[in-house]
Design a protein around this motif. Structure first.
Motif, PDB file in Angstrom:
ATOM      1  N   VAL A 134       0.698  -1.330   0.051  1.00  0.00           N
ATOM      2  CA  VAL A 134       0.037  -0.115   0.088  1.00  0.00           C
ATOM      3  C   VAL A 134       0.757   1.220   0.008  1.00  0.00           C
ATOM      4  N   VAL A 135       1.712   1.279   0.932  1.00  0.00           N
ATOM      5  CA  VAL A 135       2.797   2.562   0.904  1.00  0.00           C
ATOM      6  C   VAL A 135       3.561   2.601  -0.340  1.00  0.00           C
ATOM      7  N   THR A 136       4.277   1.649  -0.865  1.00  0.00           N
ATOM      8  CA  THR A 136       5.034   1.565  -1.946  1.00  0.00           C
ATOM      9  C   THR A 136       4.370   2.106  -3.004  1.00  0.00           C
ATOM     10  N   ALA A 137       3.139   1.774  -3.235  1.00  0.00           N
ATOM     11  CA  ALA A 137       2.346   2.188  -4.431  1.00  0.00           C
ATOM     12  C   ALA A 137       1.992   3.928  -4.482  1.00  0.00           C
ATOM     13  N   ASN A 138       2.255   4.391  -3.360  1.00  0.00           N
ATOM     14  CA  ASN A 138       2.240   5.913  -3.349  1.00  0.00           C
ATOM     15  C   ASN A 138       3.548   6.414  -3.575  1.00  0.00           C
ATOM     16  N   PHE A 139       4.587   6.143  -3.847  1.00  0.00           N
ATOM     17  CA  PHE A 139       5.828   6.834  -4.135  1.00  0.00           C
ATOM     18  C   PHE A 139       6.343   6.171  -5.555  1.00  0.00           C
ATOM     19  N   THR A 140       7.051   7.018  -6.104  1.00  0.00           N
ATOM     20  CA  THR A 140       7.915   6.716  -7.217  1.00  0.00           C
ATOM     21  C   THR A 140       9.128   5.976  -6.986  1.00  0.00           C
ATOM     22  N   ALA A 141       9.862   5.199  -7.649  1.00  0.00           N
ATOM     23  CA  ALA A 141      11.113   4.512  -7.209  1.00  0.00           C
ATOM     24  C   ALA A 141      12.001   5.594  -6.525  1.00  0.00           C
ATOM     25  N   GLN A 142      12.242   6.519  -7.509  1.00  0.00           N
ATOM     26  CA  GLN A 142      13.085   7.697  -6.767  1.00  0.00           C
ATOM     27  C   GLN A 142      12.675   8.336  -5.643  1.00  0.00           C
ATOM     28  N   ASN A 143      11.387   8.626  -5.360  1.00  0.00           N
ATOM     29  CA  ASN A 143      11.043   8.928  -3.946  1.00  0.00           C
ATOM     30  C   ASN A 143      11.150   7.786  -2.890  1.00  0.00           C
ATOM     31  N   LEU A 144      11.001   6.712  -3.300  1.00  0.00           N
ATOM     32  CA  LEU A 144      11.263   5.508  -2.289  1.00  0.00           C
ATOM     33  C   LEU A 144      12.959   5.599  -1.613  1.00  0.00           C
ATOM     34  N   ILE A 145      13.488   6.045  -2.520  1.00  0.00           N
ATOM     35  CA  ILE A 145      14.966   6.435  -1.984  1.00  0.00           C
ATOM     36  C   ILE A 145      15.104   7.521  -1.329  1.00  0.00           C
ATOM     37  N   GLU A 146      14.750   8.675  -2.032  1.00  0.00           N
ATOM     38  CA  GLU A 146      15.240   9.868  -1.325  1.00  0.00           C
ATOM     39  C   GLU A 146      14.277   9.859  -0.095  1.00  0.00           C
ATOM     40  N   GLN A 147      13.232   9.608   0.050  1.00  0.00           N
ATOM     41  CA  GLN A 147      12.411   9.750   1.409  1.00  0.00           C
ATOM     42  C   GLN A 147      11.983   8.590   2.157  1.00  0.00           C
ATOM     43  N   ARG A 148      13.188   7.970   2.427  1.00  0.00           N
ATOM     44  CA  ARG A 148      13.241   6.453   3.182  1.00  0.00           C
ATOM     45  C   ARG A 148      12.359   6.569   4.401  1.00  0.00           C
ATOM     46  N   THR A 149      12.873   7.756   5.131  1.00  0.00           N
ATOM     47  CA  THR A 149      12.087   8.213   6.703  1.00  0.00           C
ATOM     48  C   THR A 149      10.680   8.091   6.564  1.00  0.00           C
ATOM     49  N   GLN A 150      10.244   8.952   5.472  1.00  0.00           N
ATOM     50  CA  GLN A 150       8.699   9.029   5.268  1.00  0.00           C
ATOM     51  C   GLN A 150       7.973   7.735   5.027  1.00  0.00           C
ATOM     52  N   VAL A 151       8.694   7.011   4.096  1.00  0.00           N
ATOM     53  CA  VAL A 151       8.282   5.580   3.750  1.00  0.00           C
ATOM     54  C   VAL A 151       8.029   4.770   4.953  1.00  0.00           C
ATOM     55  N   ARG A 152       9.120   4.450   5.798  1.00  0.00           N
ATOM     56  CA  ARG A 152       9.172   3.758   7.013  1.00  0.00           C
ATOM     57  C   ARG A 152       8.290   4.394   7.943  1.00  0.00           C
ATOM     58  N   GLU A 153       7.959   5.606   8.091  1.00  0.00           N
ATOM     59  CA  GLU A 153       6.915   6.147   8.760  1.00  0.00           C
ATOM     60  C   GLU A 153       5.382   5.855   8.498  1.00  0.00           C
ATOM     61  N   ASP A 154       5.344   6.013   7.234  1.00  0.00           N
ATOM     62  CA  ASP A 154       4.002   5.373   6.323  1.00  0.00           C
ATOM     63  C   ASP A 154       3.656   3.792   6.775  1.00  0.00           C
ATOM     64  N   ILE A 155       4.816   3.115   6.553  1.00  0.00           N
ATOM     65  CA  ILE A 155       4.482   1.608   6.703  1.00  0.00           C
ATOM     66  C   ILE A 155       4.299   1.207   8.338  1.00  0.00           C
ATOM     67  N   LYS A 156       4.810   1.986   9.121  1.00  0.00           N
ATOM     68  CA  LYS A 156       4.525   2.055  10.719  1.00  0.00           C
ATOM     69  C   LYS A 156       3.123   2.157  10.874  1.00  0.00           C
TER      70      LYS A 156
END
Length: 159
Positions: A134-156
């Motif tokens: 669900v969270v990964t689908a909200n980010f582009t591949a580049q944003n997944l790398i650049e915004q790791r902290t946000q991705v981690r918080e969204d998964i939590k």
């Protein structure tokens, strides 16, 4: 009739019956106690039915032959889940998520009754995999790398 008046067969039967009675007593004595280790809780089963009683750490009494005890570890565990998801720009994302968790000591009997001992594969793995997708689908591949902290918080937050 005293010992000397008994026949040899009666004496043998008397000794064998006393030994068997002693062995049965030992089985009852040692079967009456359950040792629950540090960081564990014991789920009490009466003829297979889960009871409200939860055994704490240490030596506990149980009814032999009638009650069984299943122990569950309530210490913090690290569980890793591998997932495959797709980013917003349809790039394949392989992730390994490490989850630290522990069981609630007051509700291990409900966990045993409703899910069983394989709760990791039945509850944790699918929940983590779905949250990552669900969270990964909200980010582009580049944003997944650049915004790791946000991705981690969204998964939590999703979990």
């Amino acid at each position: 009739m005293n010992w000397n008046e008994k026949t040899e067969g009666q004496q043998v039967w008397y000794v064998v019956s006393r030994i068997l009675l002693g062995l049965f007593g030992l089985v009852l004595l040692f079967g009456s106690f359950e040792l629950v280790g540090a960081g564990e809780r014991g789920v009490v089963l009466n003829l297979g039915a889960v009871q409200d009683r939860i055994m704490g750490e240490g030596l506990n009494f149980k009814v032999p032959f009638y009650q069984k005890v299943k122990t569950l570890d309530v210490k913090t565990h690290k569980h890793e889940v591998s997932t495959l998801a797709y980013s917003k720009d349809i790039q394949t994302v392989n992730s390994t998520i490490a989850l630290n968790y522990h069981l609630d000591p007051q509700t291990v009997n409900k966990l045993w009754q409703e899910i069983g001992k394989d709760y990791e594969t039945r509850i944790i793995d699918p929940s983590v995999q779905e949250a990552v997708k669900v969270v990964t689908a909200n980010f582009t591949a580049q944003n997944l790398i650049e915004q790791r902290t946000q991705v981690r918080e969204d998964i939590k937050g999703e979990l």
